[in-house]
Write a protein that holds these residues in place. Structure first.
Motif, short mmCIF file in Angstrom:
data_model
loop_
_atom_site.label_atom_id
_atom_site.label_comp_id
_atom_site.label_asym_id
_atom_site.label_seq_id
_atom_site.Cartn_x
_atom_site.Cartn_y
_atom_site.Cartn_z
N TYR A 1 34.17 39.05 50.32
CA TYR A 1 34.98 39.26 48.99
C TYR A 1 34.61 40.67 48.37
O TYR A 1 33.54 40.98 48.51
CB TYR A 1 35.02 38.15 48.15
N SER A 2 35.55 41.25 47.93
CA SER A 2 35.57 42.55 47.34
C SER A 2 34.78 42.42 45.93
O SER A 2 34.61 41.20 45.27
CB SER A 2 36.75 43.16 47.11
N LEU B 1 43.80 42.88 40.19
CA LEU B 1 43.69 42.08 41.73
C LEU B 1 45.12 41.84 42.04
O LEU B 1 45.44 42.31 43.29
CB LEU B 1 43.25 40.96 41.62
N SER C 1 37.02 41.18 43.29
CA SER C 1 37.50 39.82 43.26
C SER C 1 36.41 38.99 42.89
O SER C 1 36.67 37.90 42.04
CB SER C 1 37.62 39.48 44.78
N ALA D 1 36.58 36.50 39.48
CA ALA D 1 36.30 35.14 39.46
C ALA D 1 35.06 34.75 38.48
O ALA D 1 35.30 33.77 37.81
CB ALA D 1 35.79 34.81 40.99
N ASP E 1 44.82 41.91 46.24
CA ASP E 1 43.52 41.46 46.30
C ASP E 1 43.46 39.86 46.09
O ASP E 1 44.61 39.47 45.35
CB ASP E 1 42.27 41.96 45.80
N ARG E 2 42.62 39.19 46.33
CA ARG E 2 42.49 37.67 46.12
C ARG E 2 41.42 37.09 45.49
O ARG E 2 40.29 37.92 45.92
CB ARG E 2 43.06 36.91 47.16
N LEU E 3 41.17 36.07 44.76
CA LEU E 3 40.20 35.58 44.42
C LEU E 3 39.32 34.66 45.54
O LEU E 3 39.97 34.34 46.36
CB LEU E 3 40.43 34.34 43.14
N PRO E 4 37.78 34.35 45.29
CA PRO E 4 37.24 33.71 46.30
C PRO E 4 37.84 32.43 46.51
O PRO E 4 38.45 31.77 45.76
CB PRO E 4 35.80 33.74 46.11
N ARG E 5 37.49 31.96 47.80
CA ARG E 5 38.19 30.62 48.13
C ARG E 5 37.33 29.66 48.84
O ARG E 5 37.39 28.31 48.74
CB ARG E 5 39.27 30.74 49.18
N LEU F 1 42.24 40.20 36.66
CA LEU F 1 43.42 39.46 37.31
C LEU F 1 44.82 40.54 37.62
O LEU F 1 45.24 40.54 38.55
CB LEU F 1 43.89 38.28 36.65
#
Length: 323
Positions: free
Chosen positions: A188-189, A61, A192, A196, A66-70, A58
């Motif tokens: 998503y990367s 990230l 990421s 998650a 970067d961001r977490l999946p949505r 995290l």
């Protein structure tokens, strides 16, 4: 980034240090597990290391913005991948290392690609079975029997521990092709998805561990070496190692990066022997060599090489580092 678009030829000095460092980190993880289960229940050890790894990724990230999946669909699939790619195998290796040497657990980890292949072919249908792969599977199975020493009979705590380590590899065999089929194509990367996945695994373990093993002990009540082992497993084996692996794939290519599969058991054996004074029976390293030969044949590492996706020991989105 895919194996087809990533170059497999690069100056040795650009990727070799990271490649060796990755083998050392992942190979040493079995030592840290051995130290950790001396004071912690395997479920508690897994909970602490996964939570530490989640925090580490995290932070990465956030640094990389970067961001977490949505998408709910991605999170639903991550529940399966987290269970079979993190919570179950990490815990099984912990239970196994209560009964077997850390170096032997490292050897069993090397069987992962051999378990991934038949499941990918028969269950998930993400791969095709060729004559070369069938020969590799046959060699690998023979190597497994040699490692087990089946001619000496079966049974006992040591044999049970080996089966637990093999069970951990089998869990990876489910998680990796599952992720390839249902998650790998998302936008998503890998970073990421891995962060998650570790968050989901932390939640799963936080629910299960107290029910099975009681409340986790307070970290301040643990010895310094156990705390250090947990931090090494989480921050290094899952966090830093994942970043290094991504760089190796980017710089050297997926095919080259995947060969870390063969380096991990070497370091696991060396560290177990030097630090813990562990010893093996003759048939265990011999069987390990046969297993690695089977992996090499199945993955096309011998003879003419073709671009290929990174195999089990080198794909840490589905199998966070450290095992």
């Amino acid at each position: 980034m895919t194996a087809d678009t990533t170059p497999d030829r690069a100056p040795l000095r650009s990727w070799l240090p990271g490649f060796v460092a990755l083998g050392m980190i992942w190979g040493s993880s079995f030592l840290f597990i051995k130290v950790g289960v001396a004071e912690l229940h395997p479920l508690h050890l897994t909970l602490y290391r996964v939570a530490t790894g989640a925090v580490t990724l995290l932070v990465v990230l956030a640094v990389l913005r970067d961001r977490l999946p949505r998408e709910p669909r991605v999170w639903a699939h991550l529940v399966v991948v987290a269970a079979f790619g993190v919570a179950l195998p990490f815990t099984l290796f912990g239970f196994g290392e209560q009964r077997v040497e850390s170096m032997l657990a490292g050897i069993w980890n090397a069987t992962t690609p051999l378990i991934v292949l038949p499941l990918a072919v028969l269950v998930f249908r993400t791969e095709r079975l060729t004559v070369r792969r069938a020969i590799g599977l046959g060699l690998g199975f023979a190597g497994v029997l040699v490692v087990l020493g089946v001619w000496e009979g079966v049974g006992g705590a040591h044999f049970t521990g080996q089966l637990m380590c093999l069970g951990a590899a089998a869990c990876y065999g489910v998680a990796i092709p599952y992720q390839k089929k249902f998650i790998a194509g998302s936008s998503y990367s890998g970073l990421s998805l891995s962060a998650a996945q570790l968050l989901v695994a932390t939640a799963q373990l936080a629910l299960v561990a107290p029910l099975v093993a009681g409340a986790p002990p307070v970290p301040t009540g643990l010895s310094a070496k156990v705390v250090a082992s947990v931090l090494a497993l989480g921050a290094l084996g899952t966090g830093l190692a994942f970043v290094i692996n991504l760089r190796n794939i980017r710089v050297a290519g997926a095919s080259t990066a995947s060969t870390v599969t063969y380096l991990i058991p070497v370091f696991a054996v060396l560290v177990g022997a030097v630090v813990l004074g562990e010893r093996m029976n003759w048939h265990q390293p011999v069987g390990a060599l046969v297993v690695l030969l089977g992996v090499a044949v199945a993955q096309g590492m011998l003879g003419r090489r073709r671009p290929a996706s990174v195999p089990a020991a080198a794909t840490r989105p589905a199998v966070p580092a450290g095992r």
